[in-house]
Design a protein around this motif. Sequence first.
Motif, PDB file in Angstrom:
ATOM      1  N   THR A 238      59.124 115.134-111.833  1.00  0.00           N
ATOM      2  CA  THR A 238      57.898 115.788-112.309  1.00  0.00           C
ATOM      3  C   THR A 238      56.696 114.919-111.974  1.00  0.00           C
ATOM      4  N   ILE A 239      55.571 115.574-111.633  1.00  0.00           N
ATOM      5  CA  ILE A 239      54.332 114.848-111.430  1.00  0.00           C
ATOM      6  C   ILE A 239      53.186 115.592-112.105  1.00  0.00           C
ATOM      7  N   PHE A 240      52.340 114.829-112.796  1.00  0.00           N
ATOM      8  CA  PHE A 240      51.083 115.330-113.338  1.00  0.00           C
ATOM      9  C   PHE A 240      49.994 114.939-112.345  1.00  0.00           C
ATOM     10  N   VAL A 241      49.302 115.931-111.783  1.00  0.00           N
ATOM     11  CA  VAL A 241      48.391 115.672-110.679  1.00  0.00           C
ATOM     12  C   VAL A 241      47.002 116.206-111.004  1.00  0.00           C
ATOM     13  N   GLU A 242      45.974 115.465-110.604  1.00  0.00           N
ATOM     14  CA  GLU A 242      44.603 115.885-110.895  1.00  0.00           C
ATOM     15  C   GLU A 242      44.237 117.158-110.117  1.00  0.00           C
ATOM     16  N   SER A 243      43.265 117.919-110.659  1.00  0.00           N
ATOM     17  CA  SER A 243      42.809 119.149-109.990  1.00  0.00           C
ATOM     18  C   SER A 243      41.284 119.235-110.014  1.00  0.00           C
ATOM     19  N   THR A 244      40.622 118.085-109.982  1.00  0.00           N
ATOM     20  CA  THR A 244      39.155 118.051-110.042  1.00  0.00           C
ATOM     21  C   THR A 244      38.548 118.987-109.006  1.00  0.00           C
ATOM     22  N   TYR A 245      39.057 118.900-107.784  1.00  0.00           N
ATOM     23  CA  TYR A 245      38.615 119.800-106.708  1.00  0.00           C
ATOM     24  C   TYR A 245      39.778 120.704-106.302  1.00  0.00           C
ATOM     25  N   GLY A 246      40.402 121.302-107.301  1.00  0.00           N
ATOM     26  CA  GLY A 246      41.587 122.123-107.040  1.00  0.00           C
ATOM     27  C   GLY A 246      41.306 123.582-106.782  1.00  0.00           C
ATOM     28  N   GLY A 247      40.054 124.017-106.938  1.00  0.00           N
ATOM     29  CA  GLY A 247      39.711 125.416-106.704  1.00  0.00           C
ATOM     30  C   GLY A 247      39.832 125.798-105.237  1.00  0.00           C
ATOM     31  N   ALA A 248      40.029 127.095-104.980  1.00  0.00           N
ATOM     32  CA  ALA A 248      40.257 127.575-103.617  1.00  0.00           C
ATOM     33  C   ALA A 248      39.115 127.213-102.675  1.00  0.00           C
ATOM     34  N   ASN A 249      37.906 127.118-103.191  1.00  0.00           N
ATOM     35  CA  ASN A 249      36.741 126.838-102.343  1.00  0.00           C
ATOM     36  C   ASN A 249      36.259 125.394-102.431  1.00  0.00           C
ATOM     37  N   ASP A 250      37.056 124.539-103.084  1.00  0.00           N
ATOM     38  CA  ASP A 250      36.641 123.150-103.259  1.00  0.00           C
ATOM     39  C   ASP A 250      37.025 122.305-102.046  1.00  0.00           C
ATOM     40  N   ILE A 251      36.381 122.615-100.928  1.00  0.00           N
ATOM     41  CA  ILE A 251      36.673 121.911 -99.678  1.00  0.00           C
ATOM     42  C   ILE A 251      35.540 120.929 -99.397  1.00  0.00           C
ATOM     43  N   GLN A 252      35.891 119.672 -99.272  1.00  0.00           N
ATOM     44  CA  GLN A 252      34.908 118.624 -99.009  1.00  0.00           C
ATOM     45  C   GLN A 252      34.709 118.455 -97.499  1.00  0.00           C
ATOM     46  N   PRO A 253      33.482 118.168 -97.067  1.00  0.00           N
ATOM     47  CA  PRO A 253      33.273 117.869 -95.653  1.00  0.00           C
ATOM     48  C   PRO A 253      33.939 116.551 -95.284  1.00  0.00           C
ATOM     49  N   SER A 254      34.052 116.296 -94.005  1.00  0.00           N
ATOM     50  CA  SER A 254      34.630 115.029 -93.551  1.00  0.00           C
ATOM     51  C   SER A 254      33.700 113.885 -93.937  1.00  0.00           C
ATOM     52  N   LYS A 255      34.270 112.689 -93.987  1.00  0.00           N
ATOM     53  CA  LYS A 255      33.458 111.517 -94.303  1.00  0.00           C
ATOM     54  C   LYS A 255      32.328 111.355 -93.277  1.00  0.00           C
ATOM     55  N   LYS A 256      32.620 111.592 -92.024  1.00  0.00           N
ATOM     56  CA  LYS A 256      31.603 111.446 -90.980  1.00  0.00           C
ATOM     57  C   LYS A 256      30.446 112.403 -91.204  1.00  0.00           C
ATOM     58  N   ASP A 257      30.764 113.671 -91.516  1.00  0.00           N
ATOM     59  CA  ASP A 257      29.703 114.654 -91.766  1.00  0.00           C
ATOM     60  C   ASP A 257      28.889 114.278 -93.000  1.00  0.00           C
ATOM     61  N   ALA A 258      29.579 113.785 -94.041  1.00  0.00           N
ATOM     62  CA  ALA A 258      28.881 113.386 -95.264  1.00  0.00           C
ATOM     63  C   ALA A 258      27.928 112.231 -94.986  1.00  0.00           C
ATOM     64  N   GLU A 259      28.370 111.265 -94.194  1.00  0.00           N
ATOM     65  CA  GLU A 259      27.527 110.117 -93.890  1.00  0.00           C
ATOM     66  C   GLU A 259      26.316 110.522 -93.056  1.00  0.00           C
ATOM     67  N   GLU A 260      26.512 111.428 -92.099  1.00  0.00           N
ATOM     68  CA  GLU A 260      25.391 111.887 -91.289  1.00  0.00           C
ATOM     69  C   GLU A 260      24.370 112.639 -92.148  1.00  0.00           C
ATOM     70  N   LYS A 261      24.864 113.394 -93.118  1.00  0.00           N
ATOM     71  CA  LYS A 261      23.959 114.126 -94.014  1.00  0.00           C
ATOM     72  C   LYS A 261      23.173 113.148 -94.885  1.00  0.00           C
ATOM     73  N   LEU A 262      23.836 112.070 -95.326  1.00  0.00           N
ATOM     74  CA  LEU A 262      23.139 111.054 -96.108  1.00  0.00           C
ATOM     75  C   LEU A 262      22.058 110.381 -95.270  1.00  0.00           C
ATOM     76  N   TYR A 263      22.397 110.040 -94.018  1.00  0.00           N
ATOM     77  CA  TYR A 263      21.402 109.420 -93.141  1.00  0.00           C
ATOM     78  C   TYR A 263      20.195 110.346 -92.947  1.00  0.00           C
ATOM     79  N   GLU A 264      20.467 111.631 -92.770  1.00  0.00           N
ATOM     80  CA  GLU A 264      19.381 112.597 -92.578  1.00  0.00           C
ATOM     81  C   GLU A 264      18.485 112.658 -93.815  1.00  0.00           C
ATOM     82  N   ALA A 265      19.091 112.674 -94.999  1.00  0.00           N
ATOM     83  CA  ALA A 265      18.316 112.744 -96.242  1.00  0.00           C
ATOM     84  C   ALA A 265      17.474 111.487 -96.433  1.00  0.00           C
TER      85      ALA A 265
END
Length: 626
Positions: A367-394
């Motif tokens: 048995t495993i108890f597993v987190e679901s913080t971003y477990g929703g069907a639409n909880d898709i995170q961008p790649s680290k590279k895309d996130a970093e480029e967005k931070l640089y832009e901001a």
Amino acid sequence: MLIEERLKDKINDKVPAGINVSNVEFEGPELVIYTDDPKKFADEADLIKVLARDLRKRIVVRPNVLEDPELAAKEIKSVVPDGAGITDMFFDPDTGEVLIEAEKPGVVIGKNGTTLRDITKEIGWTPKVVRTPPIESTTVKQIRQYLRSVKDERKEFLRTIGRRIHRDVTSKDKWVRVTTLGCCREVGRAAFLLSTPESKILIDCGEKPGSTEGVPYLYVPEIYPLNTLDAVVLTHAHLDHCALVPLLYRYDFEGPVYSTPATRDLAVMLQLDYLEVVSNEANQAPYTSKEVQEYLKKSIVLNYGSVMDIAPDIKLTYHNAGHILGSAIAHFHVGDGLYNIAFSGDFNYGKTRLFGPATSQFPRLETIFVESTYGGANDIQPSKKDAEEKLYEAVNTTIKRGGKVIIPAFAVGRSQEVMLTLEEGMRLDKIPKVKVYLDGMIKEATAIHTTYPEYLNPELRKQIFQDGMNPFLSDCFVQVDSPAIRENVIGGKPSIIITTSGMLSGGPVMEYLNGLAADEKNMLIFVGYQADGTMGRRIQKGWKEIPMGRRGSIVINLEIQTIDGFSGHSDRNQLMRYINHLNPRPEKVFTIHGDEKSAIDLASSIYKRFRIETHAPRNLETYRMI
């Protein structure tokens, strides 16, 4: 005959002639062998391994009389070749170990460990070697000093716990249950009770950010009174998992708290900071620094991969969770092969600038108890590279218009990830070379990261220690450690401010909002999860005015951005991939640590794809595993 006497007879049967075993006793989870012949034990390189395997215990060999630390330190320096760069030594009477910090640990160890063995022969203490941290941590130093000051109390405590851990199993019943005391269909106040006929183990004990109902259900019959608990096991040091551990000692808990060494040090740092924040907001603190000291005095640390008895019928093993420094998946082996259950805590199944991905391979797992913080069907995170480029832009946008960037972040984890990203951005001319101000416990947390480099990924370790390009020591980073400096930052040139708390639930970030929120040239960037009920979530939803108690309110005119991809949590795709890669595949999966929709959605999807029995439990439910 006592169990220690039986074990002593077995040990004497196995050790070579001429080695005297004078006493054997349990100290916490370890079996300590006392001898007048520590040097002869050191000559028998594999003897301790053989004893540990045959007795199925963690073995520590200790001389009957430990040499005076000052004299031992001189002898260590006489044995270790010049050039090792020894910077500090910490003698721990609890374990009979001396921690040697050196700029060149390989020189202290010697070829095939020969110098270490020579040290043991000379002084009797067991040497452990670590690299000198490039940033000194005040927290680590104070923790070591405190543990040294309470060595006698701690030794007696460990003996008491040792006898309790290794007591005989009396019940003939065989069952395993888990009771949910928090963190189900919600984020925060993590607390789960693992019970057998013999033992009770509490996994995590945290607060719920932004909630008036922030305490786990610690008063229900399954767990109360708290002195019936055998132990508390921490997965990591974020406050929603560790904040209320000292509270347990206020209400008669007497047992140990297990964690990795890094989690212990970070937890103490954050708990003390938590008390200060609560006091500054004129709220009543749930405990005092005295209870934090009690927790520290009764803490027991465990490294990844080591197996430790924590109750007569339960063994604990920690595995990398990839979330923050020292974060761990807690794996419990119950009985003699009876059942295996794991609690993921918060975890990340992707590689980051700081850590490798979470472990998905276990010897056994039902048995495993597993987190679901971003477990929703639409909880898709961008790649680290895309996130970093967005931070640089901001950042570029804000600095170009003469504004300041405020990045609220947890002191542990997200702050260091963002620091590394900004340092590289400036080094590669992707963003302007402006000052990056660090406020709150960020600098101290970063120092603890460099104290425990074994938890960092190999590339970052190499950059810090071998290439001489420690990104955390870049000239762009400036510590804010006084109200006067904070005022200068608010009124000064365009800059970047990384500050706590990550969900705007207090701390210095509120001072920056008060001074900068009215100016539309500035920008507030969220890089981490904002729980329901927190000030951060309200601002994300579009609040234009936020209350500040007796100080009135803050008008929000500055630009708001949320940049996903920096989170230390796995997103929906990673969560599903993790379940797919689990080996062995569990029979049951429980989805926790997520809002109701996310927990239910993830549980349903796991069942549909893998045909594994799944549950999205509510708080105050009890499940029988076997």
